[in-house]
Design a protein around this motif. Structure first.
Motif, PDB file in Angstrom:
ATOM      1  N   THR A  45       8.751  39.666  25.503  1.00  0.00           N
ATOM      2  CA  THR A  45       9.532  40.326  24.464  1.00  0.00           C
ATOM      3  C   THR A  45       8.632  41.200  23.592  1.00  0.00           C
ATOM      4  O   THR A  45       9.116  41.934  22.738  1.00  0.00           O
ATOM      5  CB  THR A  45      10.258  39.305  23.564  1.00  0.00           C
ATOM      6  OG1 THR A  45       9.286  38.452  22.962  1.00  0.00           O
ATOM      7  CG2 THR A  45      11.261  38.481  24.368  1.00  0.00           C
ATOM      8  N   VAL A  65      17.594  38.051  25.462  1.00  0.00           N
ATOM      9  CA  VAL A  65      17.195  36.646  25.291  1.00  0.00           C
ATOM     10  C   VAL A  65      17.372  36.143  23.862  1.00  0.00           C
ATOM     11  O   VAL A  65      17.107  34.980  23.580  1.00  0.00           O
ATOM     12  CB  VAL A  65      15.732  36.409  25.736  1.00  0.00           C
ATOM     13  CG1 VAL A  65      15.579  36.655  27.232  1.00  0.00           C
ATOM     14  CG2 VAL A  65      14.759  37.255  24.929  1.00  0.00           C
ATOM     15  N   ALA A  92      14.885  46.646  34.851  1.00  0.00           N
ATOM     16  CA  ALA A  92      15.670  45.450  34.541  1.00  0.00           C
ATOM     17  C   ALA A  92      15.039  44.730  33.359  1.00  0.00           C
ATOM     18  O   ALA A  92      13.844  44.853  33.090  1.00  0.00           O
ATOM     19  CB  ALA A  92      15.722  44.520  35.752  1.00  0.00           C
ATOM     20  N   GLU A 114      16.234  41.366  30.235  1.00  0.00           N
ATOM     21  CA  GLU A 114      17.162  40.303  29.875  1.00  0.00           C
ATOM     22  C   GLU A 114      17.328  40.288  28.366  1.00  0.00           C
ATOM     23  O   GLU A 114      16.338  40.385  27.632  1.00  0.00           O
ATOM     24  CB  GLU A 114      16.618  38.933  30.272  1.00  0.00           C
ATOM     25  CG  GLU A 114      16.364  38.733  31.732  1.00  0.00           C
ATOM     26  CD  GLU A 114      15.616  37.431  31.976  1.00  0.00           C
ATOM     27  OE1 GLU A 114      16.203  36.554  32.644  1.00  0.00           O
ATOM     28  OE2 GLU A 114      14.485  37.285  31.485  1.00  0.00           O
ATOM     29  N   ASP A 133      20.964  32.236  25.971  1.00  0.00           N
ATOM     30  CA  ASP A 133      20.729  32.092  27.409  1.00  0.00           C
ATOM     31  C   ASP A 133      20.505  33.501  27.961  1.00  0.00           C
ATOM     32  O   ASP A 133      21.251  34.432  27.616  1.00  0.00           O
ATOM     33  CB  ASP A 133      21.925  31.450  28.097  1.00  0.00           C
ATOM     34  CG  ASP A 133      22.065  29.969  27.746  1.00  0.00           C
ATOM     35  OD1 ASP A 133      21.050  29.342  27.382  1.00  0.00           O
ATOM     36  OD2 ASP A 133      23.193  29.456  27.821  1.00  0.00           O
ATOM     37  N   PRO A 134      19.475  33.692  28.791  1.00  0.00           N
ATOM     38  CA  PRO A 134      19.152  35.049  29.270  1.00  0.00           C
ATOM     39  C   PRO A 134      20.335  35.736  29.960  1.00  0.00           C
ATOM     40  O   PRO A 134      21.038  35.133  30.763  1.00  0.00           O
ATOM     41  CB  PRO A 134      18.008  34.818  30.248  1.00  0.00           C
ATOM     42  CG  PRO A 134      17.375  33.540  29.776  1.00  0.00           C
ATOM     43  CD  PRO A 134      18.517  32.698  29.274  1.00  0.00           C
ATOM     44  N   ILE A 135      20.525  36.990  29.606  1.00  0.00           N
ATOM     45  CA  ILE A 135      21.572  37.818  30.187  1.00  0.00           C
ATOM     46  C   ILE A 135      20.887  39.006  30.858  1.00  0.00           C
ATOM     47  O   ILE A 135      20.296  39.850  30.179  1.00  0.00           O
ATOM     48  CB  ILE A 135      22.538  38.326  29.096  1.00  0.00           C
ATOM     49  CG1 ILE A 135      23.169  37.144  28.363  1.00  0.00           C
ATOM     50  CG2 ILE A 135      23.594  39.254  29.702  1.00  0.00           C
ATOM     51  CD1 ILE A 135      23.783  37.512  27.035  1.00  0.00           C
ATOM     52  N   PRO A 136      20.917  39.067  32.186  1.00  0.00           N
ATOM     53  CA  PRO A 136      20.275  40.184  32.879  1.00  0.00           C
ATOM     54  C   PRO A 136      20.922  41.509  32.488  1.00  0.00           C
ATOM     55  O   PRO A 136      22.149  41.604  32.358  1.00  0.00           O
ATOM     56  CB  PRO A 136      20.523  39.885  34.359  1.00  0.00           C
ATOM     57  CG  PRO A 136      20.840  38.423  34.421  1.00  0.00           C
ATOM     58  CD  PRO A 136      21.513  38.108  33.121  1.00  0.00           C
ATOM     59  N   ILE A 137      20.080  42.530  32.288  1.00  0.00           N
ATOM     60  CA  ILE A 137      20.586  43.865  31.984  1.00  0.00           C
ATOM     61  C   ILE A 137      19.880  44.901  32.860  1.00  0.00           C
ATOM     62  O   ILE A 137      18.734  44.717  33.242  1.00  0.00           O
ATOM     63  CB  ILE A 137      20.429  44.234  30.490  1.00  0.00           C
ATOM     64  CG1 ILE A 137      18.967  44.134  30.024  1.00  0.00           C
ATOM     65  CG2 ILE A 137      21.348  43.393  29.634  1.00  0.00           C
ATOM     66  CD1 ILE A 137      18.724  44.645  28.606  1.00  0.00           C
ATOM     67  N   VAL A 197      15.105  41.656  23.660  1.00  0.00           N
ATOM     68  CA  VAL A 197      15.075  41.900  25.102  1.00  0.00           C
ATOM     69  C   VAL A 197      13.718  41.497  25.670  1.00  0.00           C
ATOM     70  O   VAL A 197      12.679  41.754  25.070  1.00  0.00           O
ATOM     71  CB  VAL A 197      15.348  43.398  25.388  1.00  0.00           C
ATOM     72  CG1 VAL A 197      15.216  43.706  26.874  1.00  0.00           C
ATOM     73  CG2 VAL A 197      16.725  43.791  24.874  1.00  0.00           C
ATOM     74  N   ARG A 198      13.766  40.869  26.839  1.00  0.00           N
ATOM     75  CA  ARG A 198      12.545  40.553  27.587  1.00  0.00           C
ATOM     76  C   ARG A 198      12.463  41.522  28.768  1.00  0.00           C
ATOM     77  O   ARG A 198      13.423  41.668  29.529  1.00  0.00           O
ATOM     78  CB  ARG A 198      12.595  39.104  28.069  1.00  0.00           C
ATOM     79  CG  ARG A 198      11.355  38.685  28.840  1.00  0.00           C
ATOM     80  CD  ARG A 198      11.287  37.186  29.067  1.00  0.00           C
ATOM     81  NE  ARG A 198      12.517  36.637  29.608  1.00  0.00           N
ATOM     82  CZ  ARG A 198      12.961  35.401  29.348  1.00  0.00           C
ATOM     83  NH1 ARG A 198      12.277  34.589  28.568  1.00  0.00           N
ATOM     84  NH2 ARG A 198      14.090  34.973  29.869  1.00  0.00           N
TER      85      ARG A 198
END
Length: 136
Positions: free
Chosen positions: A88, A68, A64, A66, A124-128, A82-83
């Motif tokens: 990052t 960012v 997983a 995010e 805003d962080p988006i989970p991936i 990506v974090r």
């Protein structure tokens, strides 16, 4: 056996493969709808942990991350920052990212240079979802 990203990075021997993470295919489609590529060639495929590694290198265990941040240089390179596991920063000092799109004559390897030179705009962080993988 999968290893934490830093350990997988540090233990990998030289070769002709890349280790990192592929984007989940279904989520990739959703993200491309949300962030239409700016440039002609859509990439939006993977996050690199370490390039030029042996085929038998251990994969990272993280699954997983995010999105960012985002950057484009208005000259043919667009990337999402990506974090992964709280950072990052890749172990080699560069930045985890997904090359999103490229203009004519530009290459994915240029994304880190653009990020280093211009920085990036936070999102805003988006989970991936990430799939540990090796690829050419």
């Amino acid at each position: 056996m999968a290893l934490p990203a830093k350990l997988a990075h540090d233990l990998a021997k030289k070769g002709d493969m890349v280790i990192g993470w592929k984007l989940d295919r279904a989520q990739r489609s959703e993200l491309l709808d949300r962030f239409p590529p700016k440039f002609r060639e859509t990439v939006a495929d993977h996050v690199t942990l370490r390039p030029r590694v042996a085929r038998d290198s251990e994969l990272p265990c993280e699954t997983a991350g995010e999105i960012v941040g985002r950057i484009d240089d208005d000259a043919g390179v667009e990337a999402m920052v990506v974090r992964i596991d709280g950072t990052t920063g890749r172990p080699d000092g560069s930045t985890y990212h997904i090359t999103w799109s490229l203009g004519r004559g530009r290459h994915a390897r240029e994304s880190n240079d653009v990020i280093a030179r211009l920085g990036w705009q936070p999102l805003d962080p988006i989970p991936i979802k990430l799939e540990p993988a090796s690829f050419p």
